[in-house]
Scaffold this motif. Structure first.
Motif, PDB file in Angstrom:
ATOM      1  N   LYS A  18       0.981  -1.346   0.065  1.00 19.51           N
ATOM      2  CA  LYS A  18       0.167  -0.049   0.031  1.00 19.51           C
ATOM      3  C   LYS A  18       0.960   1.333  -0.034  1.00 19.51           C
ATOM      4  O   LYS A  18       0.547   2.284  -0.636  1.00 19.51           O
ATOM      5  N   LYS A  19       1.902   1.190   0.516  1.00 21.33           N
ATOM      6  CA  LYS A  19       2.825   2.193   0.699  1.00 21.33           C
ATOM      7  C   LYS A  19       3.473   2.607  -0.642  1.00 21.33           C
ATOM      8  O   LYS A  19       3.475   3.780  -1.196  1.00 21.33           O
ATOM      9  N   GLU A  20       3.968   1.639  -1.427  1.00 25.15           N
ATOM     10  CA  GLU A  20       4.323   1.530  -2.638  1.00 25.15           C
ATOM     11  C   GLU A  20       3.305   2.191  -3.695  1.00 25.15           C
ATOM     12  O   GLU A  20       3.564   3.226  -4.494  1.00 25.15           O
ATOM     13  N   GLU A  21       2.212   1.911  -3.373  1.00 24.38           N
ATOM     14  CA  GLU A  21       0.776   2.106  -4.529  1.00 24.38           C
ATOM     15  C   GLU A  21       0.768   3.729  -3.972  1.00 24.38           C
ATOM     16  O   GLU A  21       0.744   4.671  -5.113  1.00 24.38           O
ATOM     17  N   LEU A  22       0.758   4.128  -2.547  1.00 21.49           N
ATOM     18  CA  LEU A  22       0.737   5.472  -2.405  1.00 21.49           C
ATOM     19  C   LEU A  22       1.817   6.439  -3.010  1.00 21.49           C
ATOM     20  O   LEU A  22       1.538   7.448  -3.667  1.00 21.49           O
ATOM     21  N   LEU A  23       3.078   5.956  -2.991  1.00 20.11           N
ATOM     22  CA  LEU A  23       4.218   6.719  -3.557  1.00 20.11           C
ATOM     23  C   LEU A  23       4.112   6.721  -4.928  1.00 20.11           C
ATOM     24  O   LEU A  23       4.534   7.860  -5.495  1.00 20.11           O
ATOM     25  N   SER A  24       3.424   5.783  -5.582  1.00 13.64           N
ATOM     26  CA  SER A  24       3.402   5.689  -7.124  1.00 13.64           C
ATOM     27  C   SER A  24       2.233   6.822  -7.409  1.00 13.64           C
ATOM     28  O   SER A  24       2.195   7.385  -8.480  1.00 13.64           O
ATOM     29  N   LYS A  25       1.158   6.693  -6.709  1.00 11.68           N
ATOM     30  CA  LYS A  25       0.011   7.639  -7.215  1.00 11.68           C
ATOM     31  C   LYS A  25       0.177   9.199  -6.672  1.00 11.68           C
ATOM     32  O   LYS A  25      -0.538   9.940  -7.272  1.00 11.68           O
ATOM     33  N   ILE A  26       0.669   9.301  -5.451  1.00 16.65           N
ATOM     34  CA  ILE A  26       1.089  10.587  -4.897  1.00 16.65           C
ATOM     35  C   ILE A  26       2.539  10.841  -4.771  1.00 16.65           C
ATOM     36  O   ILE A  26       2.788  10.742  -3.558  1.00 16.65           O
ATOM     37  N   PRO A  27       3.324  11.272  -5.503  1.00 15.31           N
ATOM     38  CA  PRO A  27       4.796  11.335  -5.346  1.00 15.31           C
ATOM     39  C   PRO A  27       5.119  12.073  -4.066  1.00 15.31           C
ATOM     40  O   PRO A  27       6.395  12.087  -3.489  1.00 15.31           O
ATOM     41  N   LYS A  28       4.326  13.053  -3.742  1.00 13.59           N
ATOM     42  CA  LYS A  28       4.709  13.889  -2.681  1.00 13.59           C
ATOM     43  C   LYS A  28       4.679  13.373  -1.387  1.00 13.59           C
ATOM     44  O   LYS A  28       5.486  13.759  -0.459  1.00 13.59           O
ATOM     45  N   PHE A  29       4.062  12.128  -1.223  1.00 14.92           N
ATOM     46  CA  PHE A  29       4.444  11.414  -0.013  1.00 14.92           C
ATOM     47  C   PHE A  29       5.871  10.909   0.039  1.00 14.92           C
ATOM     48  O   PHE A  29       6.310  10.804   1.059  1.00 14.92           O
ATOM     49  N   GLU A  30       6.744  10.857  -0.944  1.00 15.52           N
ATOM     50  CA  GLU A  30       8.121  10.486  -0.735  1.00 15.52           C
ATOM     51  C   GLU A  30       8.811  11.571   0.120  1.00 15.52           C
ATOM     52  O   GLU A  30       9.296  11.254   1.113  1.00 15.52           O
ATOM     53  N   ARG A  31       8.563  12.936   0.037  1.00 15.27           N
ATOM     54  CA  ARG A  31       9.045  14.081   0.785  1.00 15.27           C
ATOM     55  C   ARG A  31       8.557  13.591   2.127  1.00 15.27           C
ATOM     56  O   ARG A  31       9.317  13.912   3.205  1.00 15.27           O
ATOM     57  N   VAL A  32       7.219  13.417   2.470  1.00 14.73           N
ATOM     58  CA  VAL A  32       6.721  13.017   3.648  1.00 14.73           C
ATOM     59  C   VAL A  32       7.760  12.053   4.546  1.00 14.73           C
ATOM     60  O   VAL A  32       7.892  12.274   5.832  1.00 14.73           O
ATOM     61  N   PHE A  33       7.732  10.940   3.695  1.00 15.89           N
ATOM     62  CA  PHE A  33       8.321   9.679   4.597  1.00 15.89           C
ATOM     63  C   PHE A  33       9.753  10.080   4.838  1.00 15.89           C
ATOM     64  O   PHE A  33      10.558   9.664   5.882  1.00 15.89           O
ATOM     65  N   ARG A  34      10.445  10.843   3.879  1.00 16.78           N
ATOM     66  CA  ARG A  34      11.963  11.344   4.035  1.00 16.78           C
ATOM     67  C   ARG A  34      12.152  12.167   5.244  1.00 16.78           C
ATOM     68  O   ARG A  34      13.051  12.084   6.042  1.00 16.78           O
ATOM     69  N   ILE A  35      11.010  13.089   5.438  1.00 17.55           N
ATOM     70  CA  ILE A  35      11.147  13.784   6.700  1.00 17.55           C
ATOM     71  C   ILE A  35      10.950  13.263   7.937  1.00 17.55           C
ATOM     72  O   ILE A  35      11.774  13.326   8.846  1.00 17.55           O
ATOM     73  N   LEU A  36      10.094  12.193   7.801  1.00 20.67           N
ATOM     74  CA  LEU A  36       9.929  11.412   9.052  1.00 20.67           C
ATOM     75  C   LEU A  36      11.148  10.733   9.326  1.00 20.67           C
ATOM     76  O   LEU A  36      11.402  10.630  10.539  1.00 20.67           O
ATOM     77  N   VAL A  37      11.876  10.276   8.287  1.00 19.46           N
ATOM     78  CA  VAL A  37      13.112   9.094   8.577  1.00 19.46           C
ATOM     79  C   VAL A  37      14.159  10.049   9.225  1.00 19.46           C
ATOM     80  O   VAL A  37      14.898   9.926   9.957  1.00 19.46           O
ATOM     81  N   GLN A  38      13.952  11.534   8.680  1.00 20.80           N
ATOM     82  CA  GLN A  38      15.026  12.435   9.109  1.00 20.80           C
ATOM     83  C   GLN A  38      15.172  12.530  10.424  1.00 20.80           C
ATOM     84  O   GLN A  38      15.943  12.887  11.384  1.00 20.80           O
ATOM     85  N   ARG A  39      13.639  12.951  10.715  1.00 22.26           N
ATOM     86  CA  ARG A  39      13.269  13.537  12.184  1.00 22.26           C
ATOM     87  C   ARG A  39      13.533  12.336  13.308  1.00 22.26           C
ATOM     88  O   ARG A  39      14.115  12.415  14.382  1.00 22.26           O
ATOM     89  N   ASN A  40      13.400  10.967  12.920  1.00 17.91           N
ATOM     90  CA  ASN A  40      13.574   9.831  13.511  1.00 17.91           C
ATOM     91  C   ASN A  40      15.327   9.595  13.969  1.00 17.91           C
ATOM     92  O   ASN A  40      15.902   9.427  14.903  1.00 17.91           O
ATOM     93  N   LEU A  41      15.977   9.794  12.648  1.00 19.70           N
ATOM     94  CA  LEU A  41      17.381  10.149  12.931  1.00 19.70           C
ATOM     95  C   LEU A  41      17.861  11.017  13.755  1.00 19.70           C
ATOM     96  O   LEU A  41      18.723  10.750  14.639  1.00 19.70           O
ATOM     97  N   SER A  42      17.290  12.126  13.621  1.00 17.66           N
ATOM     98  CA  SER A  42      17.635  13.268  14.753  1.00 17.66           C
ATOM     99  C   SER A  42      17.446  12.885  16.219  1.00 17.66           C
ATOM    100  O   SER A  42      18.360  13.082  16.860  1.00 17.66           O
ATOM    101  N   VAL A  43      16.244  12.433  16.386  1.00 20.58           N
ATOM    102  CA  VAL A  43      15.851  11.851  17.579  1.00 20.58           C
ATOM    103  C   VAL A  43      16.829  10.832  18.202  1.00 20.58           C
ATOM    104  O   VAL A  43      17.382  10.801  19.221  1.00 20.58           O
ATOM    105  N   THR A  44      17.174   9.708  17.310  1.00 24.78           N
ATOM    106  CA  THR A  44      18.023   8.652  17.678  1.00 24.78           C
ATOM    107  C   THR A  44      19.367   9.235  18.073  1.00 24.78           C
ATOM    108  O   THR A  44      20.267   8.892  18.831  1.00 24.78           O
TER     109      THR A  44
END
Length: 192
Positions: free
Chosen positions: A110-136
């Motif tokens: 479903k995530k792959e389908e989401l990223l395929s249909k709405i590429p803007k979500f790539e940015r959302v998940f990239r930011i979430l991963v960056q925030r997670n790395l910062s917290v870590t």
């Protein structure tokens, strides 16, 4: 039901109502009872979960057989094992509900389908991963460089509601100290 997750993702990117409808259709609502596991060590993590209600912990068991908590997830936060999810490899973690929980789940297809249909979500998940790395990274520095009282005060600043929701030994595990020592730290801080 979707207002919380919409608010969470819209902090980073603007979406149309049509894009949000597509996103909502790909999410699965999941209820998890207290003490139920979403993930066990050795299993494959097949979800990224957004917490609508409740509290979960992510932990591993170290070489001495002790539980080491690496994350608490409460309302308006995400939980997963990103390495297991993205690389499809067995997890080193357990994810357990500490309260009855309600989550919105996104599985890999479903995530792959989401990223395929709405590429803007790539940015959302990239930011979430960056925030997670910062917290870590911050947590790593705190673990190495701060005293137990400083770690506890930092924990209270970042997770003010957790001490009322979970047992003290879970907080001690997260801080990397014994429950007895945490009790002494709390007593000392209450007197100052």
């Amino acid at each position: 039901m979707y207002s919380e997750i919409d608010h969470n993702i819209s902090k980073h990117v603007s979406f149309t109502s049509e894009e949000l409808k597509i996103f909502h259709a790909l999410l699965e609502e999941k209820s998890v009872s207290k003490k139920e596991f979403l993930l066990k060590e050795g299993d494959f993590c097949d979800f990224e979960g957004f917490v609508l209600k409740g509290c979960l912990r992510k932990y591993y068991i170290n070489e001495n057989g002790m539980e080491v908590i690496v994350q608490f997830a409460i309302e308006d936060s995400w939980i997963s094992d990103i390495a297991s999810f993205s690389e499809h490899k067995p997890s080193h973690f357990f994810i357990e509900a500490l309260e009855d929980c309600k989550l919105l789940i996104l599985n890999p297809s479903k995530k792959e389908e989401l990223l395929s249909k709405i590429p803007k979500f790539e940015r959302v998940f990239r930011i979430l991963v960056q925030r997670n790395l910062s917290v870590t990274q911050d947590r790593l520095v705190n673990t190495i460089a701060k005293t137990a009282p400083e770690k506890y005060l930092d924990f209270l600043e970042h997770y003010p509601s957790i001490p009322q929701r979970v047992a003290q030994h879970y907080i001690a595990s997260y801080l990397g100290i014994s429950a007895e020592f945490l009790s002494k730290v709390r007593t000392r801080l209450s007197k100052s």
